[in-house]
Scaffold this motif. Structure first.
Motif, PDB file in Angstrom:
ATOM      1  N   LEU A 167       0.829  -1.206   0.000  1.00 29.74           N
ATOM      2  CA  LEU A 167       0.000   0.000   0.000  1.00 29.74           C
ATOM      3  C   LEU A 167       0.860   1.250   0.000  1.00 29.74           C
ATOM      4  CD1 LEU A 167      -2.740  -0.919   2.656  1.00 29.74           C
ATOM      5  CD2 LEU A 167      -2.913  -1.083   0.172  1.00 29.74           C
ATOM      6  N   GLY A 168       2.114   1.137   0.471  1.00 30.07           N
ATOM      7  CA  GLY A 168       2.983   2.297   0.577  1.00 30.07           C
ATOM      8  C   GLY A 168       3.497   2.828  -0.734  1.00 30.07           C
ATOM      9  N   GLY A 176      -4.518   5.118  -6.558  1.00 25.15           N
ATOM     10  CA  GLY A 176      -4.547   6.566  -6.436  1.00 25.15           C
ATOM     11  C   GLY A 176      -4.657   7.272  -7.769  1.00 25.15           C
ATOM     12  N   ALA A 177      -4.037   6.697  -8.814  1.00 23.40           N
ATOM     13  CA  ALA A 177      -4.153   7.312 -10.136  1.00 23.40           C
ATOM     14  C   ALA A 177      -5.610   7.433 -10.551  1.00 23.40           C
ATOM     15  CB  ALA A 177      -3.380   6.493 -11.166  1.00 23.40           C
ATOM     16  N   VAL A 178      -6.379   6.399 -10.260  1.00 24.12           N
ATOM     17  CA  VAL A 178      -7.794   6.380 -10.645  1.00 24.12           C
ATOM     18  C   VAL A 178      -8.649   7.182  -9.671  1.00 24.12           C
ATOM     19  CG1 VAL A 178      -9.785   4.871 -10.980  1.00 24.12           C
ATOM     20  CG2 VAL A 178      -7.541   4.166 -11.819  1.00 24.12           C
ATOM     21  N   MET A 179      -8.381   7.000  -8.375  1.00 26.78           N
ATOM     22  CA  MET A 179      -9.263   7.564  -7.359  1.00 26.78           C
ATOM     23  C   MET A 179      -8.905   9.006  -7.002  1.00 26.78           C
ATOM     24  SD  MET A 179      -9.366   4.099  -5.007  1.00 26.78           S
ATOM     25  CE  MET A 179     -10.471   4.720  -3.747  1.00 26.78           C
ATOM     26  N   ASN A 180      -7.619   9.368  -7.123  1.00 26.67           N
ATOM     27  CA  ASN A 180      -7.184  10.727  -6.783  1.00 26.67           C
ATOM     28  C   ASN A 180      -6.886  11.555  -8.029  1.00 26.67           C
ATOM     29  OD1 ASN A 180      -7.206   9.999  -4.028  1.00 26.67           O
ATOM     30  ND2 ASN A 180      -5.100   9.278  -4.120  1.00 26.67           N
ATOM     31  N   SER A 181      -5.929  11.084  -8.841  1.00 25.43           N
ATOM     32  CA  SER A 181      -5.479  11.872  -9.995  1.00 25.43           C
ATOM     33  C   SER A 181      -6.617  12.055 -11.001  1.00 25.43           C
ATOM     34  CB  SER A 181      -4.298  11.181 -10.676  1.00 25.43           C
ATOM     35  OG  SER A 181      -3.317  10.794  -9.758  1.00 25.43           O
ATOM     36  N   PHE A 182      -7.272  10.957 -11.358  1.00 21.66           N
ATOM     37  CA  PHE A 182      -8.381  11.031 -12.305  1.00 21.66           C
ATOM     38  C   PHE A 182      -9.676  11.418 -11.604  1.00 21.66           C
ATOM     39  CE2 PHE A 182      -6.495   7.494 -15.259  1.00 21.66           C
ATOM     40  CZ  PHE A 182      -5.488   8.353 -15.660  1.00 21.66           C
ATOM     41  N   ALA A 183      -9.862  10.951 -10.384  1.00 22.83           N
ATOM     42  CA  ALA A 183     -11.152  11.089  -9.684  1.00 22.83           C
ATOM     43  C   ALA A 183     -12.285  10.710 -10.626  1.00 22.83           C
ATOM     44  CB  ALA A 183     -11.327  12.503  -9.140  1.00 22.83           C
ATOM     45  N   CYS A 184     -12.164   9.521 -11.215  1.00 27.40           N
ATOM     46  CA  CYS A 184     -13.108   9.084 -12.244  1.00 27.40           C
ATOM     47  C   CYS A 184     -14.544   9.185 -11.739  1.00 27.40           C
ATOM     48  CB  CYS A 184     -12.842   7.630 -12.635  1.00 27.40           C
ATOM     49  SG  CYS A 184     -11.255   7.349 -13.425  1.00 27.40           S
ATOM     50  N   PRO A 318      -0.168   9.825   1.939  1.00 27.59           N
ATOM     51  CA  PRO A 318      -0.284   8.510   2.568  1.00 27.59           C
ATOM     52  C   PRO A 318      -1.072   8.499   3.870  1.00 27.59           C
ATOM     53  CG  PRO A 318       1.925   8.814   1.704  1.00 27.59           C
ATOM     54  CD  PRO A 318       1.228  10.139   1.568  1.00 27.59           C
ATOM     55  N   ASP A 319      -0.953   9.554   4.682  1.00 26.51           N
ATOM     56  CA  ASP A 319      -1.686   9.596   5.942  1.00 26.51           C
ATOM     57  C   ASP A 319      -3.199   9.591   5.732  1.00 26.51           C
ATOM     58  OD1 ASP A 319       0.261   9.509   7.962  1.00 26.51           O
ATOM     59  OD2 ASP A 319       0.725  11.627   7.719  1.00 26.51           O
ATOM     60  N   ILE A 320      -3.632  10.035   4.565  1.00 27.85           N
ATOM     61  CA  ILE A 320      -5.060  10.064   4.249  1.00 27.85           C
ATOM     62  C   ILE A 320      -5.455   8.855   3.410  1.00 27.85           C
ATOM     63  CG2 ILE A 320      -6.878  11.340   3.031  1.00 27.85           C
ATOM     64  CD1 ILE A 320      -5.260  13.899   3.650  1.00 27.85           C
ATOM     65  N   PHE A 321      -4.659   8.551   2.378  1.00 23.24           N
ATOM     66  CA  PHE A 321      -5.097   7.568   1.386  1.00 23.24           C
ATOM     67  C   PHE A 321      -4.878   6.129   1.840  1.00 23.24           C
ATOM     68  CE2 PHE A 321      -4.797   5.568  -2.988  1.00 23.24           C
ATOM     69  CZ  PHE A 321      -6.154   5.685  -3.244  1.00 23.24           C
ATOM     70  N   PRO A 323      -5.067   4.809   4.951  1.00 22.32           N
ATOM     71  CA  PRO A 323      -6.221   4.386   5.756  1.00 22.32           C
ATOM     72  C   PRO A 323      -7.492   4.198   4.935  1.00 22.32           C
ATOM     73  CG  PRO A 323      -4.997   6.082   6.913  1.00 22.32           C
ATOM     74  CD  PRO A 323      -4.414   6.005   5.523  1.00 22.32           C
ATOM     75  N   GLU A 324      -7.668   5.013   3.889  1.00 18.87           N
ATOM     76  CA  GLU A 324      -8.836   4.826   3.019  1.00 18.87           C
ATOM     77  C   GLU A 324      -8.770   3.474   2.318  1.00 18.87           C
ATOM     78  OE1 GLU A 324     -10.912   6.743  -1.000  1.00 18.87           O
ATOM     79  OE2 GLU A 324      -9.463   7.941   0.140  1.00 18.87           O
ATOM     80  N   LEU A 325      -7.587   3.121   1.795  1.00 19.85           N
ATOM     81  CA  LEU A 325      -7.445   1.820   1.137  1.00 19.85           C
ATOM     82  C   LEU A 325      -7.656   0.679   2.134  1.00 19.85           C
ATOM     83  CD1 LEU A 325      -4.424   2.395  -1.275  1.00 19.85           C
ATOM     84  CD2 LEU A 325      -6.856   2.301  -1.847  1.00 19.85           C
ATOM     85  N   ILE A 326      -7.170   0.845   3.352  1.00 17.44           N
ATOM     86  CA  ILE A 326      -7.374  -0.189   4.371  1.00 17.44           C
ATOM     87  C   ILE A 326      -8.861  -0.381   4.646  1.00 17.44           C
ATOM     88  CG2 ILE A 326      -7.046  -0.675   6.840  1.00 17.44           C
ATOM     89  CD1 ILE A 326      -4.193   0.445   6.534  1.00 17.44           C
ATOM     90  N   SER A 327      -9.618   0.699   4.648  1.00 20.35           N
ATOM     91  CA  SER A 327     -11.069   0.561   4.856  1.00 20.35           C
ATOM     92  C   SER A 327     -11.712  -0.215   3.704  1.00 20.35           C
ATOM     93  CB  SER A 327     -11.728   1.940   4.995  1.00 20.35           C
ATOM     94  OG  SER A 327     -11.760   2.639   3.762  1.00 20.35           O
ATOM     95  N   HIS A 328     -11.199  -0.034   2.488  1.00 17.31           N
ATOM     96  CA  HIS A 328     -11.720  -0.794   1.349  1.00 17.31           C
ATOM     97  C   HIS A 328     -11.307  -2.263   1.444  1.00 17.31           C
ATOM     98  CE1 HIS A 328     -13.489   2.584  -0.714  1.00 17.31           C
ATOM     99  NE2 HIS A 328     -12.336   3.225  -0.809  1.00 17.31           N
ATOM    100  N   ILE A 329     -10.101  -2.528   1.962  1.00 16.65           N
ATOM    101  CA  ILE A 329      -9.693  -3.922   2.173  1.00 16.65           C
ATOM    102  C   ILE A 329     -10.638  -4.604   3.157  1.00 16.65           C
ATOM    103  CG2 ILE A 329      -7.881  -5.409   3.129  1.00 16.65           C
ATOM    104  CD1 ILE A 329      -5.828  -3.369   2.099  1.00 16.65           C
ATOM    105  N   LYS A 330     -10.922  -3.931   4.262  1.00 15.09           N
ATOM    106  CA  LYS A 330     -11.802  -4.508   5.276  1.00 15.09           C
ATOM    107  C   LYS A 330     -13.203  -4.779   4.736  1.00 15.09           C
ATOM    108  CE  LYS A 330     -11.791  -3.568   9.516  1.00 15.09           C
ATOM    109  NZ  LYS A 330     -11.987  -2.898  10.829  1.00 15.09           N
ATOM    110  N   ALA A 331     -13.646  -3.924   3.818  1.00 12.60           N
ATOM    111  CA  ALA A 331     -14.988  -4.074   3.252  1.00 12.60           C
ATOM    112  C   ALA A 331     -15.023  -5.038   2.072  1.00 12.60           C
ATOM    113  CB  ALA A 331     -15.518  -2.703   2.818  1.00 12.60           C
ATOM    114  N   GLY A 332     -13.858  -5.593   1.691  1.00 15.93           N
ATOM    115  CA  GLY A 332     -13.808  -6.537   0.581  1.00 15.93           C
ATOM    116  C   GLY A 332     -13.759  -5.906  -0.787  1.00 15.93           C
TER     117      GLY A 332
END
Length: 367
Positions: A167-168, A176-184, A318-321, A323-332
């Protein structure tokens, strides 16, 4: 303290497992016992001197582990905390203040030189200092020194920490490219070139963003099938068809977004050719040579408003994103375990071969 490291002694040569010494953490540093570290293409291009870090060097920049000791100025984490390590940044420049630390004005100095910013190294082999502090960590080791800014606390104790290191860097880059840079936006169309860990993380990110058309271009059949499992709607084998024609058959007007993860000039040219009106191409792949270049048709660029964006670390803080990815891991929603195969740190050269042959998507080394 004495630690074990995988040392890069020469370009294009195997890593050697050696004993090293590691200094105690300075005031803003954190000592971490590494429990898992991802093997990234960037580690190999550094070993092979595309990134000219002086050799010998301890590389590794996707570490995860347990905090053992902290410097007297550290308040972010404490001994016993579970952490993921990411890239280093200064924290005071304009880009850091804008939550864009991957564009930190001191990024090359803090990540690629093989020393702390003051020119010192905290790692020694045979009584001599060696290059370390790669991406602020050098985590191909049993223990590593990181800076307070590039450690991210993992609050969830039920997740397999040894698998979270990627994740690092690699996985946060693709997602992040899709979710942050593109914000598709929901319903948009995207084509992703390359089904390695970065590309497949982008597929998962596109699914999270609810893209309407997700296309993966990848030569390896098993990776295409995994891409479908992770959320791609269409997969294309470049060996079996004209890729641009195949993409246009799916999206005749061209795609809204294209992400290129190979760094190959011909693939970048194809990605440009399939953009729709005001389409955005993101580049995350390391090119094979520093002088790699592509020709751009300026008339097409201006007529259709095409855009090209070089992306570093998924434009993430990283301090923001993380933890966001970890929440998506937990949710499957971000099942990174489907990409990962683990190896002992002592097996690093075998893991390199497995990854290069396509026998594993993402190798994680366990010290």
């Amino acid at each position: 303290m004495e630690i074990k490291v995988a040392l890069a002694r020469a370009a294009h040569q195997e890593f050697t497992i050696e004993h090293a010494t590691l200094e105690d953490p300075r005031s803003n540093e954190v000592l971490i016992k590494i429990v898992g570290v991802g093997l990234c293409h960037t580690d190999l291009v550094a070993r092979d001197q595309f990134i000219p870090i002086p050799l010998p060097a301890v590389l590794g920049h996707e570490g995860a582990g347990i905090v053992e000791k902290v410097g007297d100025a550290v308040t972010k984490v404490k001994p016993g905390d579970r952490v993921v390590l990411s890239f280093a940044s200064c924290g005071v420049c304009g880009k850091c203040h804008d939550h864009l630390p991957a564009y930190c004005h001191e990024f090359p100095v803090r990540n690629f030189l093989g020393t702390r910013p003051d020119g010192t190294s905290g790692v020694g082999v045979g009584g001599q200092a060696v290059s370390a502090h790669f991406f602020g960590q050098s985590s191909f080791a049993s223990h590593a020194l990181a800076f307070e800014r590039n450690v991210v606390k993992v609050a969830d104790s039920d997740l397999p920490l040894e698998l979270l290191g990627p994740l690092g860097c690699g996985l946060q880059t693709g997602a992040g490219a899709v979710m942050n840079s593109f914000a598709c936006p929901a319903g948009s169309s995207i084509v992703i070139f390359g089904g390695g860990p970065v590309g497949l993380a982008a597929v998962m990110g596109a699914k999270i963003r609810d893209c309407g058309t997700i296309i993966l271009v990848e030569p390896v059949e098993a990776r295409r099938q995994l891409g479908l499992e992770l959320g791609a709607h269409h997969v294309i084998s470049p060996a079996e068809c004209n890729v641009a024609e195949a993409i246009r058959a799916i999206v005749p007007a061209g795609v809204d977004f294209a992400l290129e993860s190979s760094g190959l000039e011909a693939v970048v040219a194809t990605a440009l050719s399939v953009l729709g009106s005001r389409g955005l191409l993101g580049l995350v792949g390391v090119p094979p040579k520093p002088e790699s270049a592509v020709s751009v048709n300026l008339a097409s660029l201006i007529t259709f408003g095409h855009r090209i964006h070089g992306i570093i670390e998924g434009d993430s803080d990283p301090d923001i994103f993380i933890p966001e990815l970890i929440s998506h891991i937990k949710a499957g929603r971000f099942p990174i375990q489907k990409l990962i195969k683990t190896y002992a740190l002592d097996e690093i050269n075998h893991a390199v071969e497995e990854q290069l042959r396509g026998n594993c998507i993402k190798a994680v080394l366990i010290p």
